[in-house]
Write a protein that holds these residues in place. Structure first.
Motif, PDB file in Angstrom:
ATOM      1  N   VAL A   1       0.861  -1.183   0.000  1.00 33.64           N
ATOM      2  CA  VAL A   1       0.000   0.000   0.000  1.00 33.64           C
ATOM      3  C   VAL A   1       0.898   1.234   0.000  1.00 33.64           C
ATOM      4  O   VAL A   1       1.928   1.256   0.677  1.00 33.64           O
ATOM      5  N   PHE A   2       0.503   2.227  -0.779  1.00 36.63           N
ATOM      6  CA  PHE A   2       1.238   3.493  -0.864  1.00 36.63           C
ATOM      7  C   PHE A   2       0.318   4.616  -0.391  1.00 36.63           C
ATOM      8  O   PHE A   2      -0.728   4.870  -1.002  1.00 36.63           O
ATOM      9  N   GLY A   3       0.711   5.286   0.689  1.00 32.71           N
ATOM     10  CA  GLY A   3      -0.060   6.427   1.149  1.00 32.71           C
ATOM     11  C   GLY A   3      -1.425   6.038   1.692  1.00 32.71           C
ATOM     12  O   GLY A   3      -1.617   4.904   2.144  1.00 32.71           O
ATOM     13  N   PRO A   4      -2.387   7.008   1.639  1.00 34.74           N
ATOM     14  CA  PRO A   4      -2.289   8.323   0.989  1.00 34.74           C
ATOM     15  C   PRO A   4      -1.225   9.208   1.636  1.00 34.74           C
ATOM     16  O   PRO A   4      -1.071   9.234   2.857  1.00 34.74           O
ATOM     17  N   GLN A   5      -0.504   9.919   0.790  1.00 35.05           N
ATOM     18  CA  GLN A   5       0.659  10.667   1.256  1.00 35.05           C
ATOM     19  C   GLN A   5       0.294  11.774   2.242  1.00 35.05           C
ATOM     20  O   GLN A   5       1.138  12.163   3.054  1.00 35.05           O
ATOM     21  N   ALA A   6      -0.939  12.252   2.192  1.00 28.83           N
ATOM     22  CA  ALA A   6      -1.348  13.275   3.147  1.00 28.83           C
ATOM     23  C   ALA A   6      -1.366  12.729   4.570  1.00 28.83           C
ATOM     24  O   ALA A   6      -1.242  13.490   5.537  1.00 28.83           O
ATOM     25  N   VAL A   7      -1.504  11.405   4.697  1.00 28.66           N
ATOM     26  CA  VAL A   7      -1.528  10.761   6.011  1.00 28.66           C
ATOM     27  C   VAL A   7      -0.226  10.022   6.290  1.00 28.66           C
ATOM     28  O   VAL A   7       0.301  10.074   7.403  1.00 28.66           O
ATOM     29  N   PHE A   8       0.300   9.346   5.285  1.00 32.75           N
ATOM     30  CA  PHE A   8       1.519   8.557   5.412  1.00 32.75           C
ATOM     31  C   PHE A   8       2.527   9.030   4.362  1.00 32.75           C
ATOM     32  O   PHE A   8       2.608   8.475   3.267  1.00 32.75           O
ATOM     33  N   PRO A   9       3.266  10.074   4.660  1.00 33.73           N
ATOM     34  CA  PRO A   9       4.204  10.632   3.664  1.00 33.73           C
ATOM     35  C   PRO A   9       5.331   9.668   3.338  1.00 33.73           C
ATOM     36  O   PRO A   9       5.685   8.800   4.141  1.00 33.73           O
ATOM     37  N   TYR A  10       5.878   9.833   2.147  1.00 33.50           N
ATOM     38  CA  TYR A  10       6.999   9.010   1.729  1.00 33.50           C
ATOM     39  C   TYR A  10       8.284   9.445   2.420  1.00 33.50           C
ATOM     40  O   TYR A  10       8.434  10.599   2.824  1.00 33.50           O
ATOM     41  N   ALA A  11       9.212   8.503   2.524  1.00 37.59           N
ATOM     42  CA  ALA A  11      10.515   8.809   3.095  1.00 37.59           C
ATOM     43  C   ALA A  11      11.261   9.777   2.189  1.00 37.59           C
ATOM     44  O   ALA A  11      11.281   9.604   0.966  1.00 37.59           O
ATOM     45  N   GLU A  12      11.849  10.785   2.774  1.00 42.23           N
ATOM     46  CA  GLU A  12      12.580  11.772   1.974  1.00 42.23           C
ATOM     47  C   GLU A  12      13.707  11.128   1.188  1.00 42.23           C
ATOM     48  O   GLU A  12      14.046  11.572   0.091  1.00 42.23           O
ATOM     49  N   SER A  13      14.297  10.095   1.740  1.00 38.27           N
ATOM     50  CA  SER A  13      15.441   9.449   1.089  1.00 38.27           C
ATOM     51  C   SER A  13      15.048   8.542  -0.067  1.00 38.27           C
ATOM     52  O   SER A  13      15.909   8.090  -0.827  1.00 38.27           O
ATOM     53  N   SER A  14      13.747   8.255  -0.220  1.00 35.41           N
ATOM     54  CA  SER A  14      13.327   7.320  -1.263  1.00 35.41           C
ATOM     55  C   SER A  14      13.362   7.979  -2.638  1.00 35.41           C
ATOM     56  O   SER A  14      12.823   9.068  -2.843  1.00 35.41           O
ATOM     57  N   SER A  15      13.977   7.291  -3.591  1.00 40.09           N
ATOM     58  CA  SER A  15      13.980   7.775  -4.977  1.00 40.09           C
ATOM     59  C   SER A  15      12.717   7.342  -5.711  1.00 40.09           C
ATOM     60  O   SER A  15      12.462   7.794  -6.829  1.00 40.09           O
ATOM     61  N   PHE A  16      11.927   6.484  -5.078  1.00 39.83           N
ATOM     62  CA  PHE A  16      10.707   5.942  -5.659  1.00 39.83           C
ATOM     63  C   PHE A  16       9.519   6.579  -4.953  1.00 39.83           C
ATOM     64  O   PHE A  16       9.297   6.356  -3.766  1.00 39.83           O
ATOM     65  N   LYS A  17       8.779   7.408  -5.662  1.00 34.00           N
ATOM     66  CA  LYS A  17       7.648   8.121  -5.073  1.00 34.00           C
ATOM     67  C   LYS A  17       6.430   7.959  -5.992  1.00 34.00           C
ATOM     68  O   LYS A  17       6.116   8.819  -6.796  1.00 34.00           O
ATOM     69  N   PRO A  18       5.738   6.839  -5.851  1.00 35.01           N
ATOM     70  CA  PRO A  18       4.617   6.537  -6.740  1.00 35.01           C
ATOM     71  C   PRO A  18       3.361   7.307  -6.358  1.00 35.01           C
ATOM     72  O   PRO A  18       3.280   7.939  -5.300  1.00 35.01           O
ATOM     73  N   ALA A  19       2.368   7.225  -7.205  1.00 36.19           N
ATOM     74  CA  ALA A  19       1.053   7.762  -6.873  1.00 36.19           C
ATOM     75  C   ALA A  19       0.435   6.917  -5.765  1.00 36.19           C
ATOM     76  O   ALA A  19       0.812   5.760  -5.545  1.00 36.19           O
ATOM     77  N   ASP A  20      -0.516   7.486  -5.061  1.00 34.30           N
ATOM     78  CA  ASP A  20      -1.179   6.765  -3.975  1.00 34.30           C
ATOM     79  C   ASP A  20      -1.795   5.461  -4.469  1.00 34.30           C
ATOM     80  O   ASP A  20      -2.360   5.386  -5.568  1.00 34.30           O
ATOM     81  N   ALA A  21      -1.691   4.437  -3.628  1.00 37.15           N
ATOM     82  CA  ALA A  21      -2.369   3.153  -3.844  1.00 37.15           C
ATOM     83  C   ALA A  21      -2.871   2.717  -2.470  1.00 37.15           C
ATOM     84  O   ALA A  21      -2.246   1.895  -1.798  1.00 37.15           O
TER      85      ALA A  21
END
Length: 292
Positions: free
Chosen positions: A30-50
């Protein structure tokens, strides 16, 4: 927020496969939603919410009763996104965490209470590097004490070099996605031989997920099926299957999940093999209760 493209198929077709009661997807994210579970700043992989709601809908539609959600590198060591999804379907959904190999015992116990059952390390060039051999050897007994396992996602060229260490670990080891072999190289490739050799050890398991990744063909990914089927038929009590939804870092447009479910009778061509792959093996490894 990201403007990345969606990684999941918006309208997969219904599968014609009738899954057994208790069928388990042992590998998805599961990815995000980023408004609740932001991505790691160090990650080069930042997909759309799933988000979990889309995953749940897919499972309900296809006949999946249980699930193991694998923490994605885009969220780093912040496993809250998976814990949130597990809590929404308690007992039926469990998780695999990402964490440094020197994670504290208290942190492991907290993750265990949340429904996590293993740690995953990546050995892929596009992801953060995994733990070295010394770290794996130090960590393995601690995971075994919890009843957890070690999950590894590795380039196929690393199977042989890592086999001696993995064969010696005192904890179940799960190899992701058919060892990421390249199906176009044929049955006799050394990478597949190394995977089969590693699986001769009774504590080593394999996920026969990722046929679409092993394949170099368009759907229905026919070149990958014989590899998955051979593993299932040779090691029927130590194989698992998963969708890999929402298909992160896939090589092309997101695969239709209906196509992936439709491969199951070819991968596990007998009812007993299907039952072991989808129900009995996940129940034994992850601690799910008897089929509902």
């Amino acid at each position: 927020m990201t403007d990345a493209a969606q990684t999941w198929h918006p309208s997969p077709h219904d599968t014609s496969v009738r899954l057994p009661s208790g069928a388990t997807d042992t590998h998805c994210h599961v990815f995000g939603p980023q408004a609740v579970f932001p991505y790691a700043e160090s990650s080069s992989f930042k997909p759309a919410d799933a988000p979990k709601e889309v995953l749940f809908a897919l499972h309900d539609r296809m006949g999946i009763d249980r699930c193991v959600i694998v923490q994605s590198g885009c969220h780093g060591f912040d496993n809250r996104v998976v814990a949130d999804a597990i809590a929404a379907r308690p007992g039926r959904y469990l998780g695999i965490a990402l964490a440094p190999p020197d994670i504290s015992s208290d942190a492991l116990k907290m993750l265990d209470a949340q429904g996590f059952r293993g740690l995953r390390f990546n050995y892929m060039s596009h992801l953060a590097p995994g733990a070295d051999e010394a770290a794996l050897r130090a960590l393995a007994p601690r995971l075994a004490d919890l009843g957890w396992h070690l999950q590894l996602h590795m380039e196929d060229s690393l199977i042989a070099p890592m086999s001696a260490c993995l064969a010696d670990l005192p904890v179940p080891v799960v190899i992701d996605h058919i060892g990421r072999i390249d199906a176009s190289r044929g049955r006799d490739q050394p990478e597949f031989a190394a995977l089969l050799g590693l699986l001769e050890h009774d504590h080593v398991w394999c996920k026969v997920s990722g046929a679409e990744r092993a394949s170099r063909q368009d759907p229905p990914y026919a070149d990958a099926v014989p590899f998955a089927r051979e593993i299932v038929e040779t090691f029927p009590d130590r194989v698992l299957w998963g969708t890999d939804w929402p298909h992160p870092n896939y090589r092309a447009a997101p695969p239709d999940d209906g196509d992936l479910f439709d491969l199951l009778p070819q991968i596990a061509p007998k009812p007993a093999l299907m039952q072991a792959l989808l129900v009995d093996n996940p129940a034994r490894l992850y601690g799910f209760k008897e089929a509902t």
